[in-house]
Design a protein around this motif. Structure first.
Motif, short mmCIF file in Angstrom:
data_model
loop_
_atom_site.label_atom_id
_atom_site.label_comp_id
_atom_site.label_asym_id
_atom_site.label_seq_id
_atom_site.Cartn_x
_atom_site.Cartn_y
_atom_site.Cartn_z
N LEU A 1 41.49 27.49 31.60
CA LEU A 1 41.91 28.87 31.28
C LEU A 1 43.01 28.86 30.21
O LEU A 1 42.94 29.59 29.23
CB LEU A 1 42.42 29.57 32.54
CG LEU A 1 41.37 30.14 33.49
CD1 LEU A 1 42.04 30.66 34.76
CD2 LEU A 1 40.57 31.26 32.83
N ASN B 1 41.65 27.70 26.69
CA ASN B 1 40.61 28.45 26.00
C ASN B 1 40.82 29.96 25.92
O ASN B 1 40.11 30.62 25.17
CB ASN B 1 39.25 28.18 26.66
CG ASN B 1 38.77 26.77 26.40
OD1 ASN B 1 38.23 26.48 25.36
ND2 ASN B 1 39.03 25.88 27.35
N TYR B 2 41.75 30.49 26.70
CA TYR B 2 41.87 31.94 26.74
C TYR B 2 43.30 32.41 26.53
O TYR B 2 44.25 31.70 26.81
CB TYR B 2 41.37 32.47 28.10
CG TYR B 2 39.91 32.17 28.34
CD1 TYR B 2 38.91 32.98 27.82
CD2 TYR B 2 39.54 31.03 29.06
CE1 TYR B 2 37.57 32.68 28.02
CE2 TYR B 2 38.19 30.71 29.26
CZ TYR B 2 37.21 31.55 28.74
OH TYR B 2 35.89 31.25 28.92
N ASN B 3 43.40 33.66 26.03
CA ASN B 3 44.68 34.35 25.93
C ASN B 3 44.69 35.43 26.99
O ASN B 3 43.78 36.27 27.01
CB ASN B 3 44.82 34.99 24.55
CG ASN B 3 45.80 34.23 23.70
OD1 ASN B 3 46.74 33.61 24.23
ND2 ASN B 3 45.62 34.28 22.41
N PHE B 4 45.65 35.42 27.88
CA PHE B 4 45.72 36.46 28.91
C PHE B 4 47.17 36.69 29.29
O PHE B 4 48.07 35.92 28.87
CB PHE B 4 44.87 36.08 30.14
CG PHE B 4 45.17 34.72 30.70
CD1 PHE B 4 44.56 33.59 30.20
CD2 PHE B 4 46.09 34.57 31.73
CE1 PHE B 4 44.85 32.33 30.73
CE2 PHE B 4 46.39 33.32 32.26
CZ PHE B 4 45.76 32.20 31.75
N LYS C 1 50.11 34.00 29.87
CA LYS C 1 49.59 32.65 29.53
C LYS C 1 50.67 31.71 29.03
O LYS C 1 50.73 30.54 29.42
CB LYS C 1 48.46 32.79 28.51
CG LYS C 1 47.86 31.46 28.10
CD LYS C 1 47.79 31.37 26.64
CE LYS C 1 47.71 29.93 26.20
NZ LYS C 1 46.55 29.62 25.45
N LYS D 1 29.60 31.05 28.92
CA LYS D 1 30.96 30.50 28.90
C LYS D 1 31.24 29.64 30.12
O LYS D 1 31.89 28.60 30.02
CB LYS D 1 31.98 31.65 28.81
CG LYS D 1 32.05 32.23 27.43
CD LYS D 1 33.15 33.23 27.30
CE LYS D 1 33.18 33.75 25.88
NZ LYS D 1 34.14 34.82 25.67
N LEU E 1 40.97 30.71 20.64
CA LEU E 1 41.27 31.27 21.95
C LEU E 1 40.59 32.63 22.11
O LEU E 1 40.61 33.45 21.20
CB LEU E 1 42.79 31.43 22.12
CG LEU E 1 43.61 30.15 22.06
CD1 LEU E 1 45.07 30.44 22.34
CD2 LEU E 1 43.10 29.12 23.05
N THR E 2 39.98 32.87 23.28
CA THR E 2 39.34 34.15 23.55
C THR E 2 40.33 35.04 24.27
O THR E 2 40.98 34.61 25.24
CB THR E 2 38.10 33.93 24.46
OG1 THR E 2 37.30 32.92 23.87
CG2 THR E 2 37.30 35.21 24.62
N LYS E 3 40.45 36.28 23.81
CA LYS E 3 41.41 37.21 24.45
C LYS E 3 40.73 37.88 25.64
O LYS E 3 39.63 38.41 25.52
CB LYS E 3 41.88 38.24 23.42
CG LYS E 3 42.77 39.32 23.95
CD LYS E 3 44.15 39.28 23.31
CE LYS E 3 45.07 40.35 23.89
NZ LYS E 3 45.78 39.88 25.07
N LEU E 4 41.36 37.82 26.81
CA LEU E 4 40.79 38.45 28.01
C LEU E 4 41.42 39.82 28.22
O LEU E 4 42.61 40.01 27.99
CB LEU E 4 41.03 37.57 29.24
CG LEU E 4 40.39 36.18 29.24
CD1 LEU E 4 40.76 35.43 30.51
CD2 LEU E 4 38.87 36.28 29.12
N ASN F 1 41.16 39.46 32.77
CA ASN F 1 42.58 39.20 32.49
C ASN F 1 43.37 39.10 33.79
O ASN F 1 44.17 38.17 33.99
CB ASN F 1 43.12 40.33 31.59
CG ASN F 1 44.58 40.11 31.26
OD1 ASN F 1 44.96 39.06 30.76
ND2 ASN F 1 45.40 41.12 31.55
#
Lengths: 241, 537
Positions: free
Chosen positions: B72, B75-78, B81, B177, B275-278, B283
């Motif tokens: 998480l 790979n992701y922006n939440f 983070k 994903k 990075l994928t934004k959640l 989120n």
């Protein structure tokens, strides 16, 4: 003068299963030799043995009439004066392009810098001198890798599938450029490839290896003429990769 | 045959590291007392079942938490983070036994949490909301939420170095994903996960404090009971030997499982991840997934400790405290630096010399991690006493036994596995062709190590330092046995109070351990974040 002479070279990892059989090669100063063959035929092993990264089981290697490896002694890789270019480029990711090329050059910092810049200009990548490897394209990375290998002025430049991961037009362009630079600078080079076009367009001599044995050798033109069947075979290999 | 530095060093270390363990193993050749017969006939099966149950449960939970949160974060922006990225390591500062004590204080029949529920809902004393915690599932939770950072750290490092192109190739081949995560992302970093998991397992099987408090019979509690209850050190050493054999078997299985696998990236082809934004529910879910382990493994015990500490005179910032904290800190830094530099030298030797004997030897250097600290301390003490009597006292008045050297040696032997697995994982990401090219550029030996490998291993080196520092700060039994006269560490204070269930008294030094443990975690985490050369794009 003979730049490289390989005599009766044999190599195996498992006794009885030779990966190289009685290989004999003679290469004059400034000549470019292509070692051609399908994947797994032993050509990369031969290159690694010439570089000193592996020790042959038997036979001898002479460079400029000096023995660099035989049954009795071995000159270490770092003392052999060879340059190496690999398919993966293997540029040092923590160093800038200029520092990558300066890496193997000895002397004062000014001299090392000017040598590196001259080579980068020769390969037309001087504008990226202060970038990091991950910031330039794969074609540019390959140019830098060749420049880096040439920078310490090695006796022989060894290139292992140097254009293996590049697209066709870039490969064609780089073949022409690289050959011209090697010839202009009178650099002896060995190119390992499974691509017949690499061998035809770049080298003066070609040897064809299959299952560890040299099955043909001669000038690039001779090989094309003699081994028409092989040409078809290697073309099909190339088409599949 | 002339041996070089790169062969002599691993061989010398092998002898030094193995000697204390061999002294313990040697007990197997001695006589077996009646106590051993009793243990063998009545309790040994129980030790094995509980240990295996504990290891299996902790491995599963730790893998889910460590790998999941690392994926998480990478790979992701939440929401949160940037904080979670380093906060997920915070539970490393809390030793399992401190979490066990605080959880007991929280969730026991008359613990803080049950009392709170009774007060809020006006329920009688017979009502208990939280189930009993002093059992194997409770211990699994305690170990998992304090040890998952080992897996998180190595997975995060491996995910950072994973090239975008490989994951994108998976997406173009029809993976969604989640499938990209478990079919591609996780298998590609398997060696790193297994490396982290091994550290967790070793830590679990060698812990004494937590399982003893929960009254769970495992090998370690058996060893301690045999020693302190039956006063039978020989039988205790024989039991410890069985634990050692179990640990060595695990190490060999791990080596065998990845014998032919090569996971290195072609470094020049590396492309950093996007990075994928959640947003919305994903989120919130990502936030909760990262927050929960930090809450259970760090915030909850710290809050409980603070609550206890506030009921106690807070006077620990005196001269004695500062001296003790300094002792703890410099010992930890010394051991961490030694461990990390030795791990680099050993792993470099294996790679440089391509020698299978060195590789096997290196595996044995890591067994110290599975040896309970107390047993290792006895082994080290026996070895140092032998040296003192045979050599050192001949030439000087200085004696090794009871000196800082003995303590540091025990820490290094005990923590070397942490450094080795981290540096080894770092080396697996350096393409061997880089070495080939460097050697043709007249760079070998020390120059190759200093100019090429060390800069590329910076992240791994810092991670290794971090892991060892936090390990040493918590280390108790070896410190108790080997510390020089009148030399205390924070862990010694805490343990003595906690063992007597004087948790109000133990709270203040416990908080101090957590705080001291936090400093290197925060500093080094920030350095790790900025050290990846490829993140410049």
């Amino acid at each position: 003068m003979t730049a490289l002479e390989i005599k009766d070279l044999n190599h195996y990892y498992v006794k009885g299963k030779n990966v190289l059989n009685d290989v004999n090669i003679e290469l004059e100063d400034g000549e470019i030799l292509s070692i051609l063959g399908p994947s797994g035929c032993g050509k990369t092993t031969l290159l690694r043995i010439i570089a000193g990264l592996e020790k042959e089981t038997s036979g001898s290697i002479l460079m400029k009439d000096q023995i660099i490896s035989d049954h009795f002694h071995t000159v270490l890789t770092e003392n052999r004066d060879v340059g190496l270019v690999v398919q993966e480029r293997a540029l040092f990711p923590h160093l800038t392009i200029i520092n990558n090329v300066m890496f193997g050059v000895s002397g004062s910092k000014t001299n090392r810098h000017s040598t590196a810049m001259r080579l980068l200009k020769l390969f037309r990548v001087d504008r990226y001198a202060y970038n990091y490897p991950n910031e330039i394209s794969s074609g540019e990375q390959q140019r830098v890798a060749i420049a880096r290998a040439m920078a310490p002025n090695p006796k022989i430049l060894l290139m292992d599938e140097p254009f293996g991961t590049l697209d066709q037009s870039l490969t064609n362009q780089l073949r022409v450029e690289t050959r011209k630079i090697l010839k202009d600078n009178n650099i002896t080079a060995i190119i390992v490839s499974h691509d017949f076009d690499d061998a035809l367009s770049m080298s003066d001599k070609v040897i064809v290896i299959e299952d560890g044995t040299v099955i043909q050798s001669g000038s690039a033109k001779d090989i094309t003429h003699i081994s028409r069947e092989k040409s078809v075979k290697f073309s099909s290999i190339k088409a599949n990769t | 045959m002339r041996l070089s530095f790169w062969e002599i060093t691993p061989i010398t270390l092998f002898v030094i590291f193995i000697a204390p363990v061999a002294l313990v193993l040697y007990s197997l050749t001695g006589e077996y007392s009646d106590n051993w017969t009793h243990l063998y006939e009545y309790v040994l099966t129980g030790y094995i079942i509980n240990t295996v149950y504990l290891v299996a449960g902790v491995s599963i939970l730790v893998s889910i938490i460590g790998v999941g949160t690392a994926w998480l974060i990478t790979n992701y922006n939440f929401s949160g983070k940037n904080i979670f990225e380093w906060a997920l390591i915070l539970p490393l500062a809390v030793p399992p036994y401190i979490l066990a004590y605080t959880f007991t204080g929280l969730f026991d029949t008359f613990g803080t949490a049950n009392n709170l529920i009774r007060d809020v809902f006006d329920l009688g004393r017979e009502f208990t909301f939280f189930p009993k915690f002093r059992n194997v599932p409770g211990a699994i939770i305690v170990f998992s939420f304090t040890l998952y950072p080992y897996v998180y750290l190595v997975s995060r490092m491996a995910f950072i170095n994973q090239s975008r192109t490989m994951l994108e190739a998976g997406r173009t081949l029809g993976l969604n994903k989640f499938e990209t995560f478990y079919k591609l992302g996780v298998p590609m970093i398997r060696p790193a996960i297994i490396g982290g998991l091994m550290l967790v397992i070793m830590e679990t099987i060698s812990d004494f404090g937590a399982v003893d408090h929960f009254a769970i019979s495992t090998f370690t509690t058996g060893i301690f009971r045999t020693w302190y209850g039956m006063y039978d050190i020989e039988t205790a050493k024989q039991l410890a030997s069985l634990l050692l054999i179990f640990a060595v078997t695990l190490i060999l299985i791990e080596r065998y499982s990845r014998r032919n696998a090569s996971y290195s990236n072609a470094m020049s082809l590396y492309k950093p991840l996007f990075l994928t934004k959640l947003k919305g529910i994903p989120n919130t879910l990502a936030f909760l997934i990262c927050f929960t382990p930090i809450f259970i493994g760090f915030l909850l015990p710290v809050m409980e400790l603070l609550y206890w500490a506030l009921n106690y005179k807070l006077d620990f910032f005196n001269e004695k405290f500062i001296t003790t904290a300094w002792n703890t800190f410099y010992l930890a830094l010394m051991a961490a630096f030694l461990c990390s530099i030795l791990a680099v030298i050993i792993n470099f030797s294996i790679r440089y010399k391509s020698n299978n004997y060195l590789k096997v030897m290196s595996s044995f250097l890591t067994v110290g991690y599975a040896v309970p600290g107390l047993i290792l301390a006895i082994g080290v003490m026996q070895m140092l006493t032998y040296f003192d009597q045979s050599f050192v006292s001949e030439f000087s008045n200085f004696i090794l036994t009871g000196s800082i050297m003995g303590l540091v040696l025990a820490y290094v032997i005990k923590s070397y596995a942490l450094s080795s697995s981290t540096i080894e994982a770092g080396y697996q990401r350096i393409n061997s062709r880089v070495d080939d090219v460097a050697r043709t550029l007249k760079t070998s030996g020390w120059a190759l190590l200093a100019q090429v490998h060390l800069p590329l291993l910076k992240t791994s080196f810092l991670t290794s330092m971090l892991l060892v520092v936090s390990e040493v700060i918590k280390e108790l039994p070896a410190t108790l046995i080997l510390r020089p006269f009148n030399f205390d560490t924070l862990a010694v204070y805490t343990y003595i109070y906690a063992a007597e269930e004087r948790m109000y008294d133990a709270a203040a030094p416990s908080i101090a351990i957590v705080l001291v443990g936090l400093i290197p975690i925060i500093i080094l985490t920030r350095m790790i974040r900025t050290s990846r050369p490829a993140s410049r794009d």
